[in-house]
Structures are given as C-alpha cells and as structure tokens.
Scaffold this active site. Structure first.
Site: not given
Ligand code: G3P
Ligand code: CA
Length: 243
Positions: A7-8, A34, A36, A49, A109, A111, A229
């Site tokens: 995640h990120r 992943e 953003d 993000h 992702e 946004k 994470d």
């Molecule tokens: O990949 C899922 C997650 O990243 C979505 O929420 O806010 O962390 O982008 P957020």
């Molecule tokens: Ca995300």
C-alpha cells in the site's frame, strides 16, 4: 495465491508513494505495488496520495494548483525521517520505469477528479512501457473507471469502496471490474456480499489490514489479496505456510 499488495509502496519502511518505498516493496516480495496518481496544473501525472502536498512534503497547496516544477522542488522525505531528506515526489513515469524493471504487478489508483485527457495521459504512460497487462487500474470514482474502460477495453479494473452497499454486486457487474476493494471491516461483516461478488467473478482485496491478527479471518472470508503497509511481514506470513 494470496496477493501481497504494498500500500503506497512498503510504506512503513520508506515514505509512502516514493521510489524508495516502491523499491523496498519489490525487495520485500510484493506481488502487487499500489500507488496513487494525481495530475499537476501543467498536466504531469505524479504519485501522491493527498489532495494537497501539505502532509507529505515541505510545501503547501493543492496538487492541481501547482506546476510540476513547483512540486519537484519540494522535499517529500523529511516528514518521514531525516534519512530520507531530499526525496522528491515521483512522477508516474519515474515510478513506472522503476517497476517495469521488476516482475511485481501494478495497482494504479487514479484519484478523482480526473479529466478524460488526464486519464489518457496516465494510460498512455502505461502503454508506452507495455505495462497495461501487468496493471490493475482502480479508483473510488466509477466515472474514472468508465473513462479507462473506454480507452483500454481489456485492462483489469478495480472499484474501491468505503462501504459495501445493496448495489455493490450490480455496480461491479456494470463496470466489468476484476476487483472490488473495500474497507477490511466490510469483508468481515458482509459474507453475503462476498458470496455475490464471488458469484459474479469479482475478486476482493481489502484495505488496509495492518494488524496481522486480521489476516487469517480475511483469508478465511475469501479475499484474493491484502493491501497493507506491512508487505514484508505479509510475505513472511505467507512464506511461513499460513496460506
Ligand atoms: O488501495 C486501497 C487504498 O489505497 C485506498 O485508500 O486512501 O489509501 O488511497 P487510500
Ligand atoms: Ca491508494
């Protein structure tokens, strides 16, 4: 196979959404990385993000009000730790170049809001590097997913949700998504929606299970992957024979 989704990036060992976080994710065994994507005022896709640069850089302001040169001048590492001073917000291009060299898949992702031209630019950068088949493009915004589908009919899509609702399965069918990625609590509390999604051929990867105690119940609930994470710990957990 359970997807180990960083995640990120590996965002507990390096600043989220930076090249060191993506490099660490790959080294830690992520099967999906992943990140953003937002677009600057002058049309450059960057990986960040928040709507503003305030939390994760030395600057202030909304991403879409700043030019790329203004964002590139910011320090995106000091907030996380002194050892990361001087890191920049990566462009999407830099991020794709790094990840293209490895074998992990990409969970991209987009946004919102994102215009059709902005989505075109993002998709083109994936296509230029032959990364579309290695990518899942996800968004909380169904309209962004429709734009992507219109440009690249074959790409795998993911619908992000804050909550499952009565329309979730129908929405996923309409959007023709491969993944539906909700908050982890909904996976555990809505077995009927999980069953409906499985019936529709839609896989589920919840965010953001950082507490290892939740991993077993989520796997038992039928998830395809965990967006966490702590991807290094997740790799260790899987390699220990937990799945
Ligand atoms: O990949 C899922 C997650 O990243 C979505 O929420 O806010 O962390 O982008 P957020
Ligand atoms: Ca995300």
């Amino acid at each position: 196979m359970l997807h180990r989704v960083a995640h990120r990036g590996y965002s507990t060992v390096a600043p989220e959404n930076t090249l060191p976080a993506f490099d660490a994710a790959v080294r830690a065994g992520a099967t999906l990385v992943e990140f953003d994507v937002r677009v600057t005022r002058d049309g450059v896709p960057v990986v960040i993000h928040d709507r503003t640069v305030n939390r994760t850089t030395s600057g202030t302001g909304r991403v879409w009000d700043l030019t790329y040169d203004e964002i590139a001048a910011l320090d995106a590492g000091s907030w996380f730790g002194a050892g990361f001073t001087g890191l920049r917000v990566p462009t999407l291009a830099e991020t794709l170049d790094l990840l293209a060299a490895g074998t992990a898949e990409l969970l991209v992702e987009i946004k919102p809001p994102a215009t059709l031209d902005e989505v075109k630019t993002i998709v083109a950068q994936l296509a230029e590097r032959d990364l579309l088949a290695r990518s899942v493009i996800q968004s909380f915004d169904a309209d962004v997913l429709r734009k992507v589908r219109g440009l690249v009919p074959d790409v795998r899509l993911g619908l992000l949700l804050f909550r499952f609702d009565a329309e979730t399965v129908a929405t996923c069918r309409e959007l023709d998504v491969a993944y539906c990625n909700p908050d982890l609590e909904d996976v555990l509390s809505h077995p009927e929606t999980m069953a409906g999604l499985a019936e529709a051929g839609v896989q589920v990867m919840p965010w953001t299970p950082n507490d290892m105690a939740r991993w077993r119940p989520l796997v038992d609930a039928g998830v395809a992957g965990l967006i966490t994470d702590h991807v290094g710990e997740l790799t260790g957990w899987v390699n220990a024979g937990s799945v």
